[in-house]
Design a protein around this motif. Structure first.
Motif, short mmCIF file in Angstrom:
data_model
loop_
_atom_site.label_atom_id
_atom_site.label_comp_id
_atom_site.label_asym_id
_atom_site.label_seq_id
_atom_site.Cartn_x
_atom_site.Cartn_y
_atom_site.Cartn_z
N LEU A 1 0.86 -1.19 0.00
CA LEU A 1 0.00 0.00 0.00
C LEU A 1 0.89 1.24 0.00
O LEU A 1 2.10 1.14 0.20
N ASP B 1 2.79 4.41 1.34
CA ASP B 1 3.53 4.44 2.60
C ASP B 1 2.72 5.05 3.75
O ASP B 1 2.94 4.71 4.91
N ASN C 1 -0.23 -3.06 5.48
CA ASN C 1 0.74 -2.66 4.46
C ASN C 1 1.98 -3.54 4.53
O ASN C 1 2.79 -3.45 5.46
N GLN D 1 4.34 -3.76 10.99
CA GLN D 1 3.21 -4.58 10.54
C GLN D 1 2.56 -5.28 11.71
O GLN D 1 1.32 -5.39 11.79
#
Ligand SMILES: [Zn+2]
Length: 161
Positions: free
Chosen positions: A32, A34, A52, A60
């Motif tokens: 995705l 930033d 992301n 994450q």
């Protein structure tokens, strides 16, 4: 925390992906922009978390825990409406009202922090000797053990265990 007890978690790092999947939530990783950390939604009864995949693994993990919080705490708000998180910052709780941060995000960040760095596991890891918050190496080592960023660990340690 009940989620941890249910999952039988007794040591760091907390297996956040396993906890998410055990609750019947579909976890998707995708590249995705930033500025996007993750998203949570429930569509036709299907529970989904998107994260992301381009962010650092520790970030994450925090995003997964943050989106899990929305599924546990904010079901109404994420049903049939995609909740998108744009680069949420982990703020000290006393700064929050001054900066006008959405209370849902504050709750989700607090939940994520406690899920990834539970008081009991932190106390075990720190031991009787305690921890000097000015000792960057010690804080970094603790962050590595819990697979979180050093800033997330510092934020967590600023609250009582
Ligand atoms: Zn959020």
């Amino acid at each position: 925390m009940k989620l941890l007890a249910d999952a039988g978690v007794r040591s760091a790092p907390v297996p956040v992906e396993r906890i998410v999947k055990s609750r019947g939530i579909t976890l998707q990783f995708a590249p995705l922009g930033d500025e996007l950390s993750g998203m949570a939604y429930i569509k036709d009864g299907l529970k989904i978390i998107g994260v992301n995949a381009l962010h650092h693994p520790n970030r994450q993990r925090f995003s997964v825990a943050h989106e899990l919080a929305h599924h546990v705490l904010h079901v109404a708000e994420i049903t049939e409406a995609v909740h998108v998180d744009r680069g949420f910052r982990v703020l000290h709780r006393d700064k929050v009202s001054a900066e006008g941060i959405d209370p849902l995000e504050v709750e989700a960040n607090a939940f994520a922090s406690e899920l990834l760095m539970p008081a009991t596991l932190l106390a075990d890891a720190i031991g009787d000797a305690g921890l000097d918050l000015d000792d960057d190496e010690a804080v970094d080592a603790l962050a590595r053990k819990f697979k979180v960023s050093a800033s997330a660990m510092r934020n967590r340690l600023s609250y009582s265990l």
